[in-house]
Scaffold this motif. Structure first.
Motif, PDB file in Angstrom:
ATOM      1  N   SER A   1      13.200   3.616  -7.396  1.00  0.00           N
ATOM      2  CA  SER A   1      12.108   4.508  -6.836  1.00  0.00           C
ATOM      3  C   SER A   1      11.146   4.459  -7.685  1.00  0.00           C
ATOM      4  O   SER A   1       9.898   5.126  -7.701  1.00  0.00           O
ATOM      5  CB  SER A   1      12.389   5.856  -6.209  1.00  0.00           C
ATOM      6  N   HIS A   2      11.390   3.864  -8.992  1.00  0.00           N
ATOM      7  CA  HIS A   2      10.529   4.002 -10.186  1.00  0.00           C
ATOM      8  C   HIS A   2      11.091   2.807 -11.155  1.00  0.00           C
ATOM      9  O   HIS A   2      12.087   2.640 -11.151  1.00  0.00           O
ATOM     10  CB  HIS A   2      10.628   5.287 -11.037  1.00  0.00           C
TER      11      HIS A   2
ATOM     12  N   GLY B   1       5.364   1.643  -2.505  1.00  0.00           N
ATOM     13  CA  GLY B   1       5.645   0.380  -3.037  1.00  0.00           C
ATOM     14  C   GLY B   1       6.609  -0.341  -2.036  1.00  0.00           C
ATOM     15  O   GLY B   1       7.059   0.249  -1.149  1.00  0.00           O
ATOM     16  N   HIS B   2       6.840  -1.714  -2.650  1.00  0.00           N
ATOM     17  CA  HIS B   2       7.767  -2.366  -1.691  1.00  0.00           C
ATOM     18  C   HIS B   2       9.019  -2.610  -2.787  1.00  0.00           C
ATOM     19  O   HIS B   2      10.073  -1.973  -2.599  1.00  0.00           O
ATOM     20  CB  HIS B   2       7.363  -3.757  -1.152  1.00  0.00           C
ATOM     21  N   VAL B   3       8.619  -3.574  -3.646  1.00  0.00           N
ATOM     22  CA  VAL B   3       9.876  -3.526  -4.853  1.00  0.00           C
ATOM     23  C   VAL B   3       9.293  -2.801  -6.266  1.00  0.00           C
ATOM     24  O   VAL B   3       9.770  -1.924  -6.805  1.00  0.00           O
ATOM     25  CB  VAL B   3      10.325  -4.791  -5.075  1.00  0.00           C
ATOM     26  N   TYR B   4       8.118  -3.270  -6.507  1.00  0.00           N
ATOM     27  CA  TYR B   4       7.265  -2.765  -7.403  1.00  0.00           C
ATOM     28  C   TYR B   4       6.476  -1.600  -6.989  1.00  0.00           C
ATOM     29  O   TYR B   4       5.975  -1.629  -5.703  1.00  0.00           O
ATOM     30  CB  TYR B   4       6.195  -3.658  -8.070  1.00  0.00           C
ATOM     31  N   ILE B   5       6.585  -0.346  -7.527  1.00  0.00           N
ATOM     32  CA  ILE B   5       5.788   0.752  -7.028  1.00  0.00           C
ATOM     33  C   ILE B   5       4.782   1.240  -7.806  1.00  0.00           C
ATOM     34  O   ILE B   5       4.399   0.549  -8.752  1.00  0.00           O
ATOM     35  CB  ILE B   5       6.858   2.143  -7.289  1.00  0.00           C
TER      36      ILE B   5
ATOM     37  N   VAL C   1       5.397  11.259  -2.264  1.00  0.00           N
ATOM     38  CA  VAL C   1       6.182  10.478  -1.427  1.00  0.00           C
ATOM     39  C   VAL C   1       7.097   9.623  -1.940  1.00  0.00           C
ATOM     40  O   VAL C   1       8.115   9.199  -1.484  1.00  0.00           O
ATOM     41  CB  VAL C   1       5.328   9.579  -0.395  1.00  0.00           C
ATOM     42  N   GLY C   2       7.080   9.652  -3.419  1.00  0.00           N
ATOM     43  CA  GLY C   2       7.989   8.815  -4.223  1.00  0.00           C
ATOM     44  C   GLY C   2       7.793   7.267  -4.079  1.00  0.00           C
ATOM     45  O   GLY C   2       7.182   6.716  -3.314  1.00  0.00           O
TER      46      GLY C   2
END
Length: 717
Positions: free
Chosen positions: A151-152, A337-341, A331-332
């Motif tokens: 998530s990051h 994002g999808h893979v890259y956030i 929302v995190g």
């Protein structure tokens, strides 16, 4: 994957689920605040702007030559015993790595954290091939057990509580743990992971840098697992994006000054490791480690040739654009994002994973400019997000109906103004003669009820301008007011207050009647042609007279007129001088009052406490920060700072209409902070922010009055 309008509804449901996760919201909100508060401390001895610009310039000089740098790296790395591959896409990269594993009779694989491996979904591919894959970074191992993505980019499990982690560990070990004891949980992870290092046949890593002139990889981590992953197994494979190529070590060392500071607020990270070639190994017959480096293209090389989007390849994956993002904090990363956030993720998703995965998330940008300000390589992220949205629409071949209607309406100034006048009549049954609409009509989504809405003015500013006062005979200055839609049609009283102030200083103010919307809403809706047409209309409206300044009371208008008009006409060299003459005269209200008008210092001490909200496009778009606060105090009021004054209020123009669920949460935190300050009045210098903040205060029936700075100063006699 998000493919249709129906899937946009699904995305909204995902957002609602994220907002319902109280731990996620509180954890990310706290991190967002702490990060911004601590960041100046780690940069106190660093000239961030100069270093940032130097790194950006260096990266830009290399981006057109990535393939040449690759060949140089390959030659030097292979001289040192490594084997170098290139993969055109994610599938080929995964196949190359799986083939290397099979050729070397690998059964067990350990991995250190790698966003590039996340990009290719490498673990899934290897596991389908029968390999046992274990993530060794604590955060990555946790999300692997949870069967989800990070998530990051730097802190992959930041969204999970200790209790959630404890439950995962209990399932993994069949033991009971006290989740309050974080040290114990870390020891459990070490106990579970240490045998994996000794049993593994292959270690897979990413890399932060690939140094062409020596064939060296540079890796930056906070845990020792990466060094064990790259040294203990007999086979090491590094998966590296083409964008990680640098000419020399000096380029990497410059980035190292900013990367840990920007990512986590550390002056230096725990481990910086340099790997060159195949090192000694006791686990192979040759006595040398088997080392492979796989360079991934997956759209990077075509990006490097794109005149608009090539700057996105500057990214050093620090994750700071998420750290400061008010939307991410609600929302995190899994919903932002999808893979890259974060902001960079909204852009890269289109090029790495396609428009279907980007269609919904790319709209979820409030344009607060926080990501641009914090970016260590000076990527104009908000601008590229708008360009990405336009590219998605183009690839879809279908413009949303709402965008088409907005475009058609705005291009016709008279029709646009007629619609605004008609809105006054339409809202009368709801306002009942009041200045706010508290109860929205039944057909409005209930999510929009988080704030009251202002009533459209019965008579717009343009209709009463001539009656407000005669033209001055020998004015000290002659300026023009760019009113913007909100001042003209919602808050004409703010324009009247401006005139009162200007008359005191013998300053002539004109109102060119052919002016129209600045065009920012059109830009946000990816209607670039419309934005350009509006720009032309406005420039023509103001070029008739030689004004000293073109003043605006709207920070968003000021920033858009100053910066985006130049971008809109970037390729139009014939209009360049005309655009510059216009944009050079634009000035925001606070700067004008402080630097030109020189608002006088009063010796009166007013007990009324005033807090301030800094509009995003003023403090970050125009870098005007001290002037508004100084003016409050010059006027004799008691200025009381509120926490997070320079954080977005959640308005963002149409954003608060498109994403009211998120807008309301951002606003709630803002209003809570203002109320905690003990202020009697909340001042800001953007009518959009006035609309959002006053609507929120009215809805919660707070006694705090929200006004524009011009109204506060006009009260002084």
């Amino acid at each position: 994957m998000i493919k249709t309008a129906q899937d946009m509804k699904s995305y909204k449901k995902q957002i609602q689920q994220a907002l319902a996760d109280s731990f996620l919201r509180s954890a990310l909100d706290e991190f967002n605040t702490v990060y911004r508060e601590n960041r100046p401390n780690v940069y106190k001895d660093i000239d961030f702007n100069s270093l940032r610009d130097a790194i950006a310039e260096n990266k830009d000089s290399l981006i057109p030559f990535l393939e040449i740098l690759f060949e140089e790296f390959k030659s030097n790395a292979q001289k040192a015993g490594a084997i170098v591959h290139r993969a055109r896409d994610a599938r080929q990269a995964n196949e190359i790595i799986a083939r290397i594993a099979k050729e070397n009779k690998v059964k067990k694989i350990i991995k250190s954290k790698s966003m590039t491996a996340e990009e290719t979904f490498l673990n899934t591919h290897l596991e389908k091939q029968g390999f046992i894959v274990t993530e060794t970074d604590l955060g990555e191992w946790i999300i692997q057990l949870k069967k989800e993505g990070p998530s990051h980019m730097v802190m992959p499990a930041i969204h999970l509580s200790r209790y959630q982690v404890g439950e995962l560990f209990e399932k993994q070990t069949d033991l009971k743990f006290d989740s309050e004891n974080i040290d114990k949980l870390v020891k459990v992870a070490r106990h579970e992971l240490r045998p994996k290092f000794l049993e593994a046949d292959m270690g897979i890593s990413g890399a932060n840098f690939a140094i062409a002139d020596s064939g060296t990889l540079g890796l930056v981590t906070n845990e020792g697992n990466m060094r064990l992953t790259t040294t203990l197994p007999r086979v090491h494979v590094a998966l590296v994006g083409f964008d990680k190529l640098l000419a020399d070590l000096g380029s990497a060392l410059r980035i190292l000054k900013l990367l840990p500071r920007n990512a986590t607020g550390q002056a230096i990270t725990s481990y910086v490791t340099w790997i060159k070639g195949a090192n000694q190994s006791l686990n192979t017959l040759s006595g040398k480690k088997i080392m492979h480096v796989v360079f991934l293209d997956n759209g990077r090389l075509s990006l490097s040739k794109d005149s608009v989007f090539s700057t996105s390849l500057r990214c050093i994956r620090c994750g700071a654009c998420a750290n400061v993002c008010p939307i991410y904090s609600k929302v995190g990363g899994h919903k932002y994002g999808h893979v890259y956030i974060g902001a960079i993720g909204l852009i890269l998703t289109l090029f790495f994973h396609g428009k279907d995965n980007d269609r919904a998330i790319v709209k979820n940008c409030i344009n607060c400019q926080a990501c641009k300000e914090v970016c260590p390589v000076a990527i104009d992220l908000p601008h590229l997000i708008k360009k990405t949205y336009a590219r998605v629409i183009k690839e879809d071949g279908k413009t949303p109906v709402k965008n088409l209607i907005l475009s058609k309406l705005m291009k016709n100034r008279k029709l646009f103004h007629f619609a605004l006048r008609a809105a006054y009549l339409a809202q009368q049954p709801l306002s009942r003669g009041k200045s706010m609409i508290r109860h929205l009509p039944f057909f409005m989504d209930k999510n929009h009820g988080f704030r009251s809405l202002p009533v459209i003015a019965k008579t717009p500013l343009r209709d009463i301008w001539q009656s407000l006062g005669p033209e001055l005979k020998n004015p000290s200055l002659k300026i023009a007011l760019f009113a913007g839609c909100a001042i003209d049609f919602i808050y004409p009283g703010q324009g009247e207050d401006l005139l009162k102030l200007m008359k005191k200083a013998n300053i002539q103010v004109d109102f060119p009647m052919d002016q129209t919307c600045c065009g920012l809403p059109a830009m946000m809706s990816a209607q670039e042609k419309t934005a350009k047409e509006l720009a032309i209309q406005n420039i023509q409206a103001f070029e008739a007279k030689p004004y000293d300044y073109i003043l605006t009371l709207c920070a968003s208008c000021a920033s858009h007129l100053t910066h985006n008009y130049k971008k809109i006409f970037k390729e139009d060299k014939e209009s360049g001088q005309k655009i510059k003459l216009f944009t050079d005269k634009i000035i925001d209200f606070s700067s004008f009052m402080d630097k030109v008008y020189t608002f006088p210092q009063t010796h009166e001490n007013i007990e009324t406490k005033v807090s301030y909200h800094a509009p995003c496009h003023l403090c970050r778009g125009l870098h005007v920060t001290n002037e508004p606060r100084a003016l409050i105090q010059k006027a004799g009021y008691t200025y009381v700072p509120a926490k997070d004054e320079e954080v977005c209020c959640g308005f963002g123009g149409s954003y608060s209409i498109d994403f009211p669920e998120i807008s309301s949460e951002i606003l709630k935190k803002k209003l809570d902070n203002v109320e905690a300050s003990g202020a009697d009045i909340l001042v800001t210098d953007c009518p959009g922010c006035v609309m959002q903040l006053s609507g929120g205060m009215d809805k919660r029936q707070s006694p705090i009055k929200v006004i524009h700075l011009v109204e506060l100063l006009a009260q002084k006699k």
